[in-house]
Design an enzyme around this catalytic site. Structure first.
Site, PDB file in Angstrom:
ATOM      1  N   ASP A  33       0.716  -1.351  -0.018  1.00 19.37           N
ATOM      2  CA  ASP A  33      -0.008   0.134   0.298  1.00 19.37           C
ATOM      3  C   ASP A  33       0.833   1.308   0.099  1.00 19.37           C
ATOM      4  O   ASP A  33       0.267   2.438   0.068  1.00 19.37           O
ATOM      5  CB  ASP A  33      -1.020  -0.104   1.341  1.00 19.37           C
ATOM      6  CG  ASP A  33      -2.040  -0.993   0.969  1.00 19.37           C
ATOM      7  OD1 ASP A  33      -2.636  -0.825  -0.182  1.00 19.37           O
ATOM      8  OD2 ASP A  33      -2.476  -1.771   1.862  1.00 19.37           O
ATOM      9  N   ASP A  81      -7.370  -3.983  -5.342  1.00 16.40           N
ATOM     10  CA  ASP A  81      -6.995  -2.767  -4.746  1.00 16.40           C
ATOM     11  C   ASP A  81      -5.169  -2.176  -5.103  1.00 16.40           C
ATOM     12  O   ASP A  81      -5.322  -1.004  -5.206  1.00 16.40           O
ATOM     13  CB  ASP A  81      -6.706  -2.524  -3.073  1.00 16.40           C
ATOM     14  CG  ASP A  81      -7.814  -3.393  -2.612  1.00 16.40           C
ATOM     15  OD1 ASP A  81      -8.612  -4.444  -2.977  1.00 16.40           O
ATOM     16  OD2 ASP A  81      -8.289  -3.211  -1.342  1.00 16.40           O
TER      17      ASP A  81
HETATM   18  N1  GLY Z   1      -7.437  -1.484   0.387  1.00 16.00           N
HETATM   19  C1  GLY Z   1      -8.354  -1.914   1.262  1.00 16.00           C
HETATM   20  C2  GLY Z   1      -9.676  -1.394   1.115  1.00 16.00           C
HETATM   21  O1  GLY Z   1     -10.222  -0.796   0.427  1.00 16.00           O
HETATM   22  O2  GLY Z   1     -10.391  -1.371   2.170  1.00 16.00           O
END
Ligand code: GLY
Length: 401
Positions: free
Chosen positions: A111, A176
């Protein structure tokens, strides 16, 4: 009732034309000024600058710098600077950005693209601050350590810690992860080193190939064998079921492929984003106000939670999609989402909601985490969508370099 994308558009165009142009942007900016000033004051009270993520049971929840949402508040403050030109926001955005200094070296999850691009990336774009390019380049190097060449993807999560360790996965990739590619593309632009963009393209191509169902909804998790590249299984982590349409996953999907087109001009990415739009806006469970339930296939619909964060992400993506495709409909649909989110149903009264702008988002229902609360990323993408809308209405590209 199943409604069709373009008949819905005719209705929304009529509604949107009644409002004086840009009033909705001004009104939301004024409201955000009040809300976010109180969050800035709260987060900077005391000895350290803290990162507000949500508001639960009357308390602002703060997260550590290595949390996946740590860059959104800094990014939100940069967007306030962009919307207002007021140096107050740049000053506080900078403070909230630079507390993330060590994240450029973080390699244990994917992330860092969100965390560093939303903060340092926006700071660089708006203020060209010395040293920010280097932070982005270092982050791209860290993220690239997660590239698994046999599978052609970036590994999203490690499988030796947290709840992920209990799932039996080997090399999980989540939809994601598309969002983290923006930082890699940018790092190639700054440095001229094509390694980062090549990794991003490989990851996007594999996601395009392996993450989708025939109706263009996306799985949340695809687990690869990183030694052979084989797919071990397809699952959910935050959705209702492995085969269901987790709303935020669909939002990352449309946003991610629209963004990937911006950097590559590869038509297959744009085509995929349009297919996702078709899935979303023809779905029988898409509500009339276009703020999705947390999962399109949750059997409790309509007696379950909406997710304002998904709506904000989708609106922002649609503004960009409208620009690349030059097709009527996408912008008007985004405008309709913004109208819904700006209404008292989703936008908090000034002085409430802990200082966050939007109410009614969902973090993760299966994990019992952040259910029907404000989330800092809902606010971030809401302001981003307003900026993109304003740019388009001024005849500019929605995303500025
Ligand atoms: N990237 C984690 C979420 O969208 O909750």
């Amino acid at each position: 009732m199943k409604f069709k994308f373009f008949s819905l558009l005719a209705l929304t165009v009529a509604a949107v034309q009644c409002a004086p142009k840009n009033d909705i942007i001004r009104n939301n900016t004024d409201n955000a000024c009040i809300q976010l000033k109180s969050l800035v004051e709260a987060s900077e009270a005391g000895d350290t600058v803290r990162i507000p993520s949500t508001f639960i049971n009357g308390e602002i929840v703060y997260v550590p710098t290595d949390d996946w949402v740590s860059g959104f508040f800094a990014g939100t403050l940069w967007y306030m600077y962009e919307l207002t030109g007021d140096e107050y926001w740049a000053e506080h955005a900078r403070k909230h950005t630079e507390i993330l200094d060590t994240i450029q070296y973080l390699t244990w999850h994917h992330d860092v693209g969100f965390m560093v691009y939303d903060s340092y990336g926006n700071g660089l774009r708006l203020k060209n601050i010395d040293g920010y390019k280097k932070v982005i380049e270092n982050t791209a190097k860290s993220l690239s350590t997660r590239f698994r060449p046999e599978a052609g993807i970036l590994q999203s999560w490690n499988v030796d810690r947290g709840w992920q360790a209990e799932r039996g996965w080997k090399c999980p990739v989540i939809i994601d992860n598309m969002m983290n590619l923006e930082l890699l593309f940018k790092a190639t632009e700054f440095t001229g080193d094509s390694t980062y963009a090549k990794i991003a393209v490989s990851h996007a191509d594999k996601t395009l190939e392996n993450h989708y169902r025939p109706d263009y909804s996306t799985y949340h998790v695809v687990d690869y064998d990183d030694e052979t590249g084989a797919i071990r299984g397809k699952y959910t982590a935050q959705g209702y079921a492995d085969e269901s349409g987790w709303a935020r996953g669909q939002a990352w999907s449309i946003y991610g492929f629209t963004m990937a087109y911006r950097f590559t001009s590869d038509p297959k990415y744009l085509e995929r984003a349009e297919k996702v739009a078709e899935y979303l806006f023809n779905h029988p469970n898409m509500p009339e106000d276009l703020v999705p339930y947390w999962d399109f296939d949750c059997p409790d619909i309509p007696d379950t939670y909406r997710d304002a964060s998904s709506a904000a992400i989708i609106a922002s993506a649609l503004y960009e999609l409208s620009y690349h495709t030059k097709k009527a409909g996408y912008k008007e649909t985004a405008d309709k989402i913004i109208e819904s989110l700006s209404s008292p149903a989703y936008r908090a009264e000034p002085g409430t909601n802990g200082g966050f702008i939007l109410m009614h988002s969902v973090g993760s229902i299966p994990h019992g985490s952040c259910i029907d609360v404000p989330l800092n990323y809902a606010d971030y993408y809401f302001l981003e969508a307003l900026i993109r809308k304003g740019n388009i209405e001024k005849g500019l590209a929605p995303v500025t370099k």
